[in-house]
Design a protein around this motif. Sequence first.
Motif, mmCIF file in Angstrom:
data_model
loop_
_atom_site.group_PDB
_atom_site.id
_atom_site.type_symbol
_atom_site.label_atom_id
_atom_site.label_comp_id
_atom_site.label_asym_id
_atom_site.label_seq_id
_atom_site.Cartn_x
_atom_site.Cartn_y
_atom_site.Cartn_z
ATOM 1 N N ARG A 174 -60.329 -19.774 -18.238
ATOM 2 C CA ARG A 174 -58.995 -20.079 -18.780
ATOM 3 C C ARG A 174 -57.948 -19.077 -18.325
ATOM 4 O O ARG A 174 -56.773 -19.217 -18.666
ATOM 5 C CB ARG A 174 -59.067 -20.096 -20.310
ATOM 6 N N GLY A 175 -58.344 -18.080 -17.565
ATOM 7 C CA GLY A 175 -57.388 -17.104 -17.061
ATOM 8 C C GLY A 175 -56.936 -16.106 -18.105
ATOM 9 O O GLY A 175 -55.911 -15.439 -17.924
ATOM 10 N N LEU A 176 -57.711 -15.949 -19.189
ATOM 11 C CA LEU A 176 -57.316 -15.008 -20.242
ATOM 12 C C LEU A 176 -57.483 -13.565 -19.782
ATOM 13 O O LEU A 176 -56.816 -12.669 -20.305
ATOM 14 C CB LEU A 176 -58.146 -15.255 -21.506
ATOM 15 N N ALA A 177 -58.372 -13.321 -18.838
ATOM 16 C CA ALA A 177 -58.601 -11.975 -18.308
ATOM 17 C C ALA A 177 -59.415 -12.093 -17.037
ATOM 18 O O ALA A 177 -60.018 -13.139 -16.760
ATOM 19 C CB ALA A 177 -59.326 -11.102 -19.329
ATOM 20 N N ASP A 178 -59.445 -11.014 -16.269
ATOM 21 C CA ASP A 178 -60.236 -10.975 -15.038
ATOM 22 C C ASP A 178 -61.525 -10.182 -15.213
ATOM 23 O O ASP A 178 -62.452 -10.338 -14.434
ATOM 24 C CB ASP A 178 -59.404 -10.368 -13.912
ATOM 25 N N LEU A 179 -61.566 -9.318 -16.230
ATOM 26 C CA LEU A 179 -62.807 -8.660 -16.634
ATOM 27 C C LEU A 179 -62.996 -8.968 -18.109
ATOM 28 O O LEU A 179 -62.176 -8.584 -18.955
ATOM 29 C CB LEU A 179 -62.732 -7.144 -16.421
ATOM 30 N N ALA B 197 -49.711 -13.511 -14.787
ATOM 31 C CA ALA B 197 -49.379 -14.818 -15.335
ATOM 32 C C ALA B 197 -50.422 -15.251 -16.354
ATOM 33 O O ALA B 197 -51.617 -14.981 -16.213
ATOM 34 C CB ALA B 197 -49.289 -15.843 -14.213
ATOM 35 N N THR B 198 -49.967 -15.933 -17.403
ATOM 36 C CA THR B 198 -50.858 -16.502 -18.412
ATOM 37 C C THR B 198 -50.607 -18.012 -18.471
ATOM 38 O O THR B 198 -49.698 -18.537 -17.839
ATOM 39 C CB THR B 198 -50.613 -15.875 -19.791
ATOM 40 N N ASN B 199 -51.439 -18.708 -19.272
ATOM 41 C CA ASN B 199 -51.322 -20.165 -19.432
ATOM 42 C C ASN B 199 -51.365 -20.894 -18.093
ATOM 43 O O ASN B 199 -50.614 -21.843 -17.853
ATOM 44 C CB ASN B 199 -50.038 -20.530 -20.191
ATOM 45 N N LEU B 200 -52.244 -20.434 -17.216
ATOM 46 C CA LEU B 200 -52.444 -21.105 -15.935
ATOM 47 C C LEU B 200 -53.462 -22.232 -16.093
ATOM 48 O O LEU B 200 -54.227 -22.269 -17.065
ATOM 49 C CB LEU B 200 -52.939 -20.097 -14.903
ATOM 50 N N PRO B 201 -53.509 -23.171 -15.142
ATOM 51 C CA PRO B 201 -54.529 -24.230 -15.205
ATOM 52 C C PRO B 201 -55.926 -23.632 -15.213
ATOM 53 O O PRO B 201 -56.195 -22.617 -14.581
ATOM 54 C CB PRO B 201 -54.275 -25.046 -13.931
ATOM 55 N N LEU C 276 -60.328 -8.270 -21.376
ATOM 56 C CA LEU C 276 -60.429 -8.922 -22.690
ATOM 57 C C LEU C 276 -61.839 -8.740 -23.223
ATOM 58 O O LEU C 276 -62.814 -8.844 -22.479
ATOM 59 C CB LEU C 276 -60.111 -10.417 -22.563
ATOM 60 N N ASP C 277 -61.961 -8.452 -24.526
ATOM 61 C CA ASP C 277 -63.279 -8.324 -25.134
ATOM 62 C C ASP C 277 -63.581 -9.553 -25.989
ATOM 63 O O ASP C 277 -62.692 -10.141 -26.602
ATOM 64 C CB ASP C 277 -63.373 -7.048 -25.975
#
Length: 419
Positions: A282-287, A165-169, A373-374
Amino acid sequence: RVVQLRPLAHDDGELLERIDCPQKSRLGPDEESPDLREERGVRTAVLLHGNLNHDTDAQALLEAVRRRLSRDARVLVVAYSPYWGALVRLATWLGIRNAPPPSTFLTFTSLGAVARLCDLEIVRWRYCAFVPFRLLGLGSLLNALLPAVPGLRRLGLATVVSLRATNLPREAPRSVSVVVPARNERGNVEAALRRMPDLGAPTEVLFVEGHSTDGTWEEICRVAALEWPGLTVRALRQPGRGKADAARLGLARATGELLVILDADLTMPPELLGRFVDAWSRGLADLVYGDRLTYPMEGEAMRPLNRLGNVFFAKALGFVLDAPVSDALCGTKVVAGHDYRRFERWRSDFGFEDPFGDFELLFPAAVLGRGVLDVPIRYRARTYGATNIRRFRDGLRLLGMTAAGFWRIRLARAAPRRP
């Protein structure tokens, strides 16, 4: 746990039965997807087995699932390949396949578009089932080899797609631990603390010293005894050797919910750590990891041969992992503590030794669909000390790990046991 949603009438449950997971369940056609929104650090996969091949509104189905996902949950989609639609229909007509013929076939592009409309992101796409028969072992051999062959790998009868999921709180960390491996970095210890930004949560800094000859340990002890507003400073000494060993010790002793690795040479400016933490929050990535190769480097920050090696390993890992990798060897990484512990268990199953600790984070993050995400940064020249990298010896070790990753990940020769 795995929750299979809306199993099709002809689904005999064999796939769910074969999945290695301690908790498994099936929800009927009239039941809603489980509400996972309040879960934090819990691994739940919602399985859609063939549903998108028998649905004329994939967007509505995925939206219903997406509304109830947490950032740690994943949607696993198993679907027939569009390239073999006619063959599947023929097998159904001949009675070889005991199920209704699929009505819908989604390509990678179309599924990606539908996923984006639903605020979902594809984090892993695996082709499988190239030969549905054993053929005295030949079928099993082809099923293992063909996923690594460009062009032919798209001929798999089915695909397994992992969605997040993206765009999470926004989810700020409750606490942060910054691990700083330091060997012969006496002149950078105090500067690392003075330049540490406010990361929006209680922050501890763990210096891990390893066999220095320039007084680095004494300097760490000196600065740790001082008052640092907003920071807790801890000093550790590694019994082993190497940066990866130091990082593992620091991460094992860290108490923060979010873990950060920062090289003590400060060639990645500490002031930019807030960008890494913000991307995770922001939940854009976990690593979240650094990319030193996008912007021009300062002075002699990286020698030409080292840069060439970094580009090579980034491209090689991108091929092995089927994921975009901009800079595989940047020392700055941000990952949640519960994810790191999962990576440790995966590494134990995989069974390799990484001299720098970069591959052992990137490999499981990609394989387990965590989302990577880098963050581009301008790589700075050293102001103190000299690099500890031994280009040729360490490069050969990294090459060996890349080959191991190709054999055991791309060719599916090693399956982690319940990470």
